[in-house]
Enzyme design. Structure first.
Site, PDB file in Angstrom:
ATOM      1  N   ARG A   1      -8.158   8.823   2.953  1.00  0.00           N
ATOM      2  CA  ARG A   1      -8.969   7.758   3.566  1.00  0.00           C
ATOM      3  C   ARG A   1      -9.365   8.243   4.946  1.00  0.00           C
ATOM      4  O   ARG A   1      -8.999   9.357   5.325  1.00  0.00           O
ATOM      5  CB  ARG A   1      -8.162   6.461   3.666  1.00  0.00           C
ATOM      6  CG  ARG A   1      -6.911   6.634   4.529  1.00  0.00           C
ATOM      7  CD  ARG A   1      -6.217   5.328   4.796  1.00  0.00           C
ATOM      8  NE  ARG A   1      -5.013   5.555   5.589  1.00  0.00           N
ATOM      9  CZ  ARG A   1      -4.229   4.595   6.052  1.00  0.00           C
ATOM     10  NH1 ARG A   1      -4.503   3.338   5.802  1.00  0.00           N
ATOM     11  NH2 ARG A   1      -3.164   4.881   6.775  1.00  0.00           N
TER      12      ARG A   1
ATOM     13  N   CYS B   1     -17.598  11.706   7.120  1.00  0.00           N
ATOM     14  CA  CYS B   1     -18.207  12.409   8.250  1.00  0.00           C
ATOM     15  C   CYS B   1     -18.945  11.380   9.108  1.00  0.00           C
ATOM     16  O   CYS B   1     -19.791  10.649   8.611  1.00  0.00           O
ATOM     17  CB  CYS B   1     -19.188  13.459   7.744  1.00  0.00           C
ATOM     18  SG  CYS B   1     -20.326  13.986   9.039  1.00  0.00           S
TER      19      CYS B   1
ATOM     20  N   ASN C   1     -11.092   0.963  10.143  1.00  0.00           N
ATOM     21  CA  ASN C   1      -9.647   0.983  10.363  1.00  0.00           C
ATOM     22  C   ASN C   1      -9.258   2.281  11.055  1.00  0.00           C
ATOM     23  O   ASN C   1      -9.661   3.356  10.614  1.00  0.00           O
ATOM     24  CB  ASN C   1      -8.906   0.901   9.021  1.00  0.00           C
ATOM     25  CG  ASN C   1      -7.418   0.656   9.186  1.00  0.00           C
ATOM     26  OD1 ASN C   1      -7.005  -0.440   9.569  1.00  0.00           O
ATOM     27  ND2 ASN C   1      -6.610   1.660   8.920  1.00  0.00           N
ATOM     28  N   GLU C   2      -8.533   2.171  12.114  1.00  0.00           N
ATOM     29  CA  GLU C   2      -7.973   3.356  12.780  1.00  0.00           C
ATOM     30  C   GLU C   2      -8.926   4.551  12.759  1.00  0.00           C
ATOM     31  O   GLU C   2      -8.609   5.613  12.205  1.00  0.00           O
ATOM     32  CB  GLU C   2      -6.630   3.729  12.164  1.00  0.00           C
ATOM     33  CG  GLU C   2      -5.570   2.680  12.402  1.00  0.00           C
ATOM     34  CD  GLU C   2      -4.162   3.119  11.988  1.00  0.00           C
ATOM     35  OE1 GLU C   2      -4.033   4.025  11.156  1.00  0.00           O
ATOM     36  OE2 GLU C   2      -3.192   2.556  12.530  1.00  0.00           O
TER      37      GLU C   2
ATOM     38  N   CYS D   1     -19.000  19.719  10.020  1.00  0.00           N
ATOM     39  CA  CYS D   1     -20.032  20.040   9.025  1.00  0.00           C
ATOM     40  C   CYS D   1     -21.376  20.344   9.708  1.00  0.00           C
ATOM     41  O   CYS D   1     -21.515  20.213  10.926  1.00  0.00           O
ATOM     42  CB  CYS D   1     -20.177  18.892   8.032  1.00  0.00           C
ATOM     43  SG  CYS D   1     -21.076  17.486   8.701  1.00  0.00           S
TER      44      CYS D   1
ATOM     45  N   GLU E   1      -1.163  -4.524  13.879  1.00  0.00           N
ATOM     46  CA  GLU E   1      -0.219  -4.132  12.832  1.00  0.00           C
ATOM     47  C   GLU E   1       1.110  -3.725  13.451  1.00  0.00           C
ATOM     48  O   GLU E   1       1.140  -3.110  14.517  1.00  0.00           O
ATOM     49  CB  GLU E   1      -0.721  -2.898  12.065  1.00  0.00           C
ATOM     50  CG  GLU E   1      -1.957  -3.063  11.249  1.00  0.00           C
ATOM     51  CD  GLU E   1      -2.336  -1.735  10.565  1.00  0.00           C
ATOM     52  OE1 GLU E   1      -1.458  -0.870  10.378  1.00  0.00           O
ATOM     53  OE2 GLU E   1      -3.521  -1.577  10.256  1.00  0.00           O
TER      54      GLU E   1
ATOM     55  N   TRP F   1       5.982   6.692   6.370  1.00  0.00           N
ATOM     56  CA  TRP F   1       5.378   7.984   6.721  1.00  0.00           C
ATOM     57  C   TRP F   1       6.122   8.720   7.830  1.00  0.00           C
ATOM     58  O   TRP F   1       5.723   9.815   8.188  1.00  0.00           O
ATOM     59  CB  TRP F   1       3.917   7.767   7.111  1.00  0.00           C
ATOM     60  CG  TRP F   1       3.715   6.598   8.041  1.00  0.00           C
ATOM     61  CD1 TRP F   1       3.353   5.331   7.676  1.00  0.00           C
ATOM     62  CD2 TRP F   1       3.880   6.572   9.462  1.00  0.00           C
ATOM     63  NE1 TRP F   1       3.284   4.512   8.786  1.00  0.00           N
ATOM     64  CE2 TRP F   1       3.608   5.246   9.896  1.00  0.00           C
ATOM     65  CE3 TRP F   1       4.243   7.525  10.416  1.00  0.00           C
ATOM     66  CZ2 TRP F   1       3.689   4.862  11.241  1.00  0.00           C
ATOM     67  CZ3 TRP F   1       4.330   7.146  11.750  1.00  0.00           C
ATOM     68  CH2 TRP F   1       4.049   5.831  12.140  1.00  0.00           C
TER      69      TRP F   1
ATOM     70  N   LYS G   1       4.028   2.488  -1.122  1.00  0.00           N
ATOM     71  CA  LYS G   1       4.815   1.507  -1.878  1.00  0.00           C
ATOM     72  C   LYS G   1       6.186   1.249  -1.260  1.00  0.00           C
ATOM     73  O   LYS G   1       6.777   0.209  -1.494  1.00  0.00           O
ATOM     74  CB  LYS G   1       4.926   1.896  -3.340  1.00  0.00           C
ATOM     75  CG  LYS G   1       5.639   3.196  -3.632  1.00  0.00           C
ATOM     76  CD  LYS G   1       5.588   3.482  -5.128  1.00  0.00           C
ATOM     77  CE  LYS G   1       6.244   4.794  -5.483  1.00  0.00           C
ATOM     78  NZ  LYS G   1       5.599   5.954  -4.831  1.00  0.00           N
TER      79      LYS G   1
ATOM     80  N   HIS H   1       6.583   1.133   2.043  1.00  0.00           N
ATOM     81  CA  HIS H   1       6.361   0.609   3.395  1.00  0.00           C
ATOM     82  C   HIS H   1       6.773  -0.860   3.409  1.00  0.00           C
ATOM     83  O   HIS H   1       6.462  -1.612   2.488  1.00  0.00           O
ATOM     84  CB  HIS H   1       4.871   0.740   3.731  1.00  0.00           C
ATOM     85  CG  HIS H   1       4.546   0.510   5.168  1.00  0.00           C
ATOM     86  ND1 HIS H   1       4.655  -0.722   5.767  1.00  0.00           N
ATOM     87  CD2 HIS H   1       4.105   1.364   6.125  1.00  0.00           C
ATOM     88  CE1 HIS H   1       4.285  -0.615   7.041  1.00  0.00           C
ATOM     89  NE2 HIS H   1       3.952   0.640   7.281  1.00  0.00           N
TER      90      HIS H   1
HETATM   91  C1  GLA Z   1      -1.826   2.270   9.675  1.00  0.00           C
HETATM   92  C2  GLA Z   1      -2.943   1.718   8.816  1.00  0.00           C
HETATM   93  C3  GLA Z   1      -2.486   0.831   7.711  1.00  0.00           C
HETATM   94  C4  GLA Z   1      -1.221   1.334   7.084  1.00  0.00           C
HETATM   95  C5  GLA Z   1      -0.167   1.507   8.139  1.00  0.00           C
HETATM   96  C6  GLA Z   1       1.164   1.951   7.580  1.00  0.00           C
HETATM   97  O1  GLA Z   1      -1.588   1.581  10.799  1.00  0.00           O
HETATM   98  O2  GLA Z   1      -3.912   1.049   9.573  1.00  0.00           O
HETATM   99  O3  GLA Z   1      -3.511   0.752   6.759  1.00  0.00           O
HETATM  100  O4  GLA Z   1      -1.467   2.545   6.451  1.00  0.00           O
HETATM  101  O5  GLA Z   1      -0.600   2.478   9.037  1.00  0.00           O
HETATM  102  O6  GLA Z   1       2.123   2.073   8.590  1.00  0.00           O
HETATM  103 ZN    ZN Z   2     -19.645  16.041   9.777  1.00  0.00          ZN
END
Ligand code: GLA
Ligand code: ZN
Length: 679
Positions: free
Chosen positions: A111, A115, A149-150, A157, A310, A318, A359, A361
């Protein structure tokens, strides 16, 4: 206030109903209510369900879940789902796929994978955001927008290469100017055509597969870093503007990741209506660093309350060792965020996934699927407290008289620099000076170089290697008017293009600091020196160990407070202060042990009449938020054991228990007080 529809500390988090059958949704609603959850962030990763084919959008399932949420009093922090492109898009339009640092064209997967200069990605991401905003602009659940998101990562490229050249043309006007700024006569780099410029990765300027900061041309790498941060920001802005066309009054954010190096969040923050971020400390994290991240997030919009978007209710998946949060810790850390300016407490995630890498988390609703778990009970208890707190704390502000300078550009440039030592890293330097304040319960604001200094008594600038033009003049004004400015070693060295400011370090700051640094000596890891401060300066006197780097300098107009103990520069100035107008400019020429930094900061604060909010035992943190003539003092006991605190005179109202407190009080391990006092 983020949204007057929900005038309390928001409580909820990421919710993935699309991973579950509809029967589960009903059960989710029941459990959310039990846990006093009032906001769900969705749909964060559902682009392929929202747009299953290029010409077909499918919003029915989202309508259904949002309507169900509306019926159950759950609000939506509506996400745009653009942080991962659909597989069909990657197959049909390979320009959405990134090229990595090693020059490899990625295939579909993971995810945060698009680009940022892909025309396809930009077109369809904007379109999706626009369609969502149009469709849900009047939905009763809508309280905020969560774009993508993040944001993060980088791409090398050909589209990015082309966009980089355009970015350079805009920034510098001509190729001659680029050559000048980059000092390209070095190693035969003169460019005669824009097309000759290529992205600096391992195929071009970078020289280590492992340490990505190793570059032959820091000035090129620095500009590419700026360009990537700007490219991703452009993607965010496209969605932001599309959303604002339909819902001009709803706040829009994207979730940040503490001090995330690739993105200059100070440059991003003006385009967010409210800053939000994801906090994932481990059980072994230094609480001072966590406090620093919160303060950094608050600082991005000059003190405006932020969203804790979050955090995990318990473990993550992770980290190397994904320890459970011990009982009470989730609650304590949630309040720590609030204590530093958060107006929301939100989780990743509300229901635990069945499959794929997250799964294991933690989640409010675990694989067990019911409310009879430790984690659920702790979440429900906190939810209840947040309901009871109502709007008491939201929108209150933190007042600090001390600021620490934080500069992404300096961070990038310092670490791209080849020499003086691989051990010189930016963050630990900032964290050390922050910790000195934090451990003494002295509130701090984190500011960018562009932000005003005037409202502070003390500004601390650790390792300010790169300085923008004009910054030194502002420091002079600040000090001349009575401010205390503290600068540390290896500062003021280069301009915005990593070209050394000639005539002696610290460059443009030389006058206000009253010192001239002639040489910089990096120490091997096992080497130490010391700063010796004589008894004639009793507040700082003694022998204080230093390491990492020793600037060897001449005091010009500055007074020598401490000198080096050993080596060929023994007796030379190591700690100076310069009277400049009404104020003082301090220079710390080396990297002292934490205890001395604490003492130095304590002394500078005392000189300015800045007192700790409270004197507390180690591991007990104190902050203060204020609004409408009320002060809220947060006292957080991070220790597992109870601690006794002396509140001194006066009485306080504890918002969490309703008790009236004064004098000596005991706070249980991992517990806290929120004390209200009227002026
Ligand atoms: C990030 C992401 C979430 C999730 C969490 C897990 O913060 O934004 O989608 O993957 O990590 O800790
Ligand atoms: Zn690129």
């Amino acid at each position: 206030m983020i949204n007057p529809k929900l005038p309390k500390i928001w409580y909820g988090g990421d919710y993935n109903p699309d991973q579950w059958p509809k029967e589960t949704w009903q059960e989710d609603m029941r459990l959310f209510k039990l846990a006093h959850i009032d906001v769900a962030t969705l749909p964060v990763f559902s682009w392929s369900l929202l747009q299953p084919e290029e010409e077909r959008y499918e919003f029915g399932w989202l309508d259904e879940i949002l309507d169900l949420m509306a019926k159950n009093g759950i609000y939506a922090c509506l996400a745009t789902s653009t942080a991962a492109h659909p597989a069909w898009m990657a197959r049909r339009y390979p320009d959405v796929l990134r090229v990595d640092f090693y020059g490899r064209k990625r295939r579909f997967g993971v995810r945060h994978n698009s680009c940022p200069n892909s025309p396809t990605y930009r077109h369809y991401a904007r379109l999706l955001a626009s369609k969502l905003a149009e469709r849900y602009k009047d939905h009763p659940t809508l309280v905020a927008w969560h774009v993508s998101n993040e944001y993060g990562g980088e791409c090398y490229c050909d589209n990015c290469a082309r966009a980089f050249r355009v970015w350079l043309q805009k920034r510098y006007g001509s190729l001659e100017e680029v050559n000048e700024r980059w000092n390209t006569r070095f190693w035969n780099h003169t460019f005669y055509d824009w097309e000759e410029i290529v992205p600096p990765n391992i195929l071009s300027e970078h020289t280590s597969e492992i340490d990505r900061t190793r570059t032959a041309f820091p000035s090129i790498s620095l500009d590419y870093q700026r360009f990537m941060s700007d490219s991703l920001l452009e993607c965010y802005k496209l969605e932001y503007e599309a959303i604002k066309e339909h819902t001009p009054d709803i706040m829009v954010t994207t979730n940040f990741m503490r001090a995330y190096k690739p993105l200059n969040y100070f440059a991003w923050a003006p385009y967010l209506d409210v800053v939000s971020w994801d906090s994932y400390p481990s059980n072994r994290s230094d609480m001072s660093n966590v406090a620093f991240w919160h303060d950094l997030m608050r600082g991005l919009k000059e003190g405006q309350p932020f969203m804790l978007m979050e955090q995990t209710p318990s473990q993550v998946n992770w980290q190397e060792y994904n320890a459970l949060k011990r009982p009470g810790v989730m609650r304590l850390w949630s309040y720590q965020a609030v204590a530093h300016g958060a107006d929301t407490v939100m989780f990743f995630q509300l229901r635990q996934s069945r499959g794929a890498c997250e799964k294991f988390h933690g989640a409010v609703i675990s694989h067990a699927g019911h409310e009879n778990t430790r984690v659920f009970r702790e979440c429900a208890q906190l939810g209840k407290e947040l309901v009871e707190l109502g709007d008491a704390i939201i929108d209150s502000r933190i007042e600090s008289r001390v600021a620490i300078l934080f500069d992404w550009e300096s961070w990038w440039a310092l670490e791209f620099s080849s020499g003086p030592t691989i051990d010189l890293k930016y963050l630990p330097q900032v964290e050390k000076y922050y910790r000195a304040c934090w451990s003494q319960n002295i509130p701090v604001d984190i500011i960018s170089p562009a932000m005003p200094m005037e409202k502070y008594d003390i500004v601390i600038a650790p390792a300010a290697y790169l300085l923008q033009p004009g910054y030194a003049r502002r420091v002079e004004e600040f000090v001349a008017r009575g401010g205390t400015f503290l600068l540390t070693f290896f500062s003021g060295i280069v301009d915005e293009n990593d070209r050394v400011v000639l005539g002696g370090y610290p460059g443009e700051l030389r006058k206000v600091m009253g010192v001239w640094v002639e040489e910089t000596d990096p120490l091997f890891p096992d080497m130490r020196n010391a700063i010796v401060v004589p008894d004639s300066f009793p507040e700082l006197s003694g022998r204080h160990e230093v390491g990492l780097i020793c600037d060897i300098m001449h005091a010009e107009t500055a007074e020598v407070v401490g000198t080096y103990e050993s080596d060929f520069y023994s007796g030379r100035p190591a700690l100076t202060r310069n009277r400049f107008g009404e104020g003082w400019a301090w220079y710390v020429a080396s990297d002292p042990e934490q205890s001395f930094v604490n003492r130095l900061i304590g002394y500078l604060c005392a000189e300015k009449g800045i007192r700790p909010l409270l004197e507390t035992p180690k591991g007990v943190e104190v902050t203060q938020r204020r609004k409408n003539g009320c002060t809220f003092t947060f006292i957080l006991n991070h220790n597992a054991e109870p601690e006794e605190i002396d509140l001194g005179g006066g009485t306080y109202h504890d918002l969490l228990t309703g008790r009236t407190l004064s004098g000596k009080v005991t706070i249980a391990g991992r517990d806290l007080l929120i004390l209200r006092r009227k002026d």
